[in-house]
Design a protein around this motif. Structure first.
Motif, PDB file in Angstrom:
ATOM      1  N   THR A 121       0.809  -1.226   0.000  1.00 14.17           N
ATOM      2  CA  THR A 121       0.000   0.000   0.000  1.00 14.17           C
ATOM      3  C   THR A 121       0.842   1.276   0.000  1.00 14.17           C
ATOM      4  O   THR A 121       0.287   2.362   0.134  1.00 14.17           O
ATOM      5  N   THR A 122       2.159   1.136  -0.151  1.00 19.57           N
ATOM      6  CA  THR A 122       3.017   2.314  -0.022  1.00 19.57           C
ATOM      7  C   THR A 122       3.989   2.426  -1.197  1.00 19.57           C
ATOM      8  O   THR A 122       4.646   1.455  -1.555  1.00 19.57           O
ATOM      9  N   LEU A 123       4.059   3.619  -1.772  1.00 20.07           N
ATOM     10  CA  LEU A 123       5.016   3.925  -2.826  1.00 20.07           C
ATOM     11  C   LEU A 123       5.949   5.028  -2.347  1.00 20.07           C
ATOM     12  O   LEU A 123       5.546   5.910  -1.592  1.00 20.07           O
ATOM     13  N   LEU A 124       7.188   4.972  -2.809  1.00 26.13           N
ATOM     14  CA  LEU A 124       8.128   6.071  -2.588  1.00 26.13           C
ATOM     15  C   LEU A 124       8.381   6.730  -3.934  1.00 26.13           C
ATOM     16  O   LEU A 124       8.756   6.065  -4.905  1.00 26.13           O
ATOM     17  N   LEU A 125       8.168   8.034  -4.009  1.00 25.63           N
ATOM     18  CA  LEU A 125       8.359   8.804  -5.240  1.00 25.63           C
ATOM     19  C   LEU A 125       9.633   9.629  -5.124  1.00 25.63           C
ATOM     20  O   LEU A 125       9.810  10.372  -4.148  1.00 25.63           O
ATOM     21  N   ALA A 126      10.513   9.506  -6.113  1.00 29.29           N
ATOM     22  CA  ALA A 126      11.690  10.356  -6.196  1.00 29.29           C
ATOM     23  C   ALA A 126      11.396  11.498  -7.154  1.00 29.29           C
ATOM     24  O   ALA A 126      10.781  11.289  -8.209  1.00 29.29           O
ATOM     25  N   THR A 127      11.831  12.701  -6.816  1.00 24.82           N
ATOM     26  CA  THR A 127      11.539  13.853  -7.670  1.00 24.82           C
ATOM     27  C   THR A 127      12.793  14.699  -7.888  1.00 24.82           C
ATOM     28  O   THR A 127      13.743  14.639  -7.118  1.00 24.82           O
TER      29      THR A 127
END
Length: 313
Positions: free
Chosen positions: A229-235
């Motif tokens: 249920t968890t995503l990590l987004l790099a920006t």
């Protein structure tokens, strides 16, 4: 250990010592190790020397073209560049095993769960076995990103197309949505896709299901699943975001929120550790600490022995 007229020697337990060649025949008066694991040596004859972390090995690549893709397969590493060169390295023997050249750039490299190696080069996607023997060739397709999906499928994203292959390598479907995407993550029931800016959600038939307004202006470079249920987004410009896909609540980590930079180029998970490529070197973070909002991290930078501080892959 520093000697009079005989340089310095480094011991590890009871192993035979190793002597840095640059200190040969010099009198070493002081040895100091800094917080980045680098060594400093003061000498009677030639001032002070600094050597970065001895555990970091650097390789000189036989290309001046920009690297576009990197794939690690145990002791073998594949490197693809913008000029269409593919270099195959044996990191154990520290030597170049072979080189292949394609007509145009090598856009992406990927190894699926069945150990097949996918190479997008020029205007073809090529599927190989683990010994890099060609199994399938898909002309007129480009993939800037490849990833595993449920049921053994492989998904390719490139140009204006999203393409799905089954586990035998048969092309199932290729769709051209009205948005150009740069990276994606395939979950059991949804596709998460990052455009030039923003994050979109589509179903398995690539039908649009919505966009997240909170991320509409953010340049997302990579989407890394942490759990179901968890995503990590790099920006680029806004650091990291830990996102709950059920509630769409999120937490940000940037220079205003416990992190050392706002520019993140890549993510890689290894067991309970997350490795992060930034413009200030490579950073390792415990995933447990990330969830607990305790962003204690270990940093490797140019000061520690990397070729440069910008880590793209």
């Amino acid at each position: 250990m520093g000697y009079l007229n005989h340089g310095a020697e480094i011991f590890k337990g009871k192993e035979k010592g190793w002597s840095p060649e640059f200190l040969r025949n010099k009198s070493v008066t002081k040895v100091f190790q800094d917080s980045a694991h680098g060594f400093w040596f003061s000498t009677l004859e030639s001032g002070v020397y600094h050597a970065p972390d001895f555990r970091i090995e650097n390789y000189s690549l036989p290309t001046h073209s920009r690297l576009k893709a990197v794939l690690s397969m145990g002791d073998t590493v594949l490197l693809g560049d913008q000029s269409g060169n593919l270099f195959i390295y044996d990191t154990g023997a520290k030597k170049l095993l072979s080189k292949r050249t394609y007509q145009y750039a090598v856009y992406s490299l990927f190894q699926d769960r069945f150990r097949n190696v996918w190479i997008s080069a020029g205007v073809d996607i090529i599927r190989h076995n683990s010994r890099l023997q060609v199994k399938n060739r898909y002309p007129q397709l480009i993939a800037t990103a490849l990833t595993d999906g449920p049921e053994g499928c492989t998904w390719a994203l490139g140009g204006i197309r999203i393409t799905r292959f089954d586990q035998q390598g048969t092309l199932i479907k290729s769709e051209a949505p009205d948005v150009i995407y740069r990276t994606m993550h395939v979950a059991d029931s949804a596709l998460y896709l990052a455009g030039r800016t923003g994050l979109h959600v589509r179903d398995k038939e690539v039908n649009f299901r919505g966009a997240l307004p909170a991320f509409s202006d953010y340049k997302i470079t990579q989407i890394q699943p942490i759990n179901d249920t968890t995503l990590l987004l790099a920006t680029l410009g806004n650091g990291l975001f830990l996102v709950n896909t059920k509630t769409w609540n999120y937490r940000q980590f940037d220079t205003n929120h416990q992190f050392l930079t706002n520019n993140v180029y890549c993510l890689n998970r290894s067991d309970s550790t997350l490795w992060i490529g930034t413009d200030k070197g490579m950073v390792a973070v415990s995933i447990e600490n990330l969830f607990n909002n305790q962003l204690e991290f270990y940093q490797l930078s140019r000061r520690a022995g990397l070729v440069g501080d910008k880590v793209n892959f």
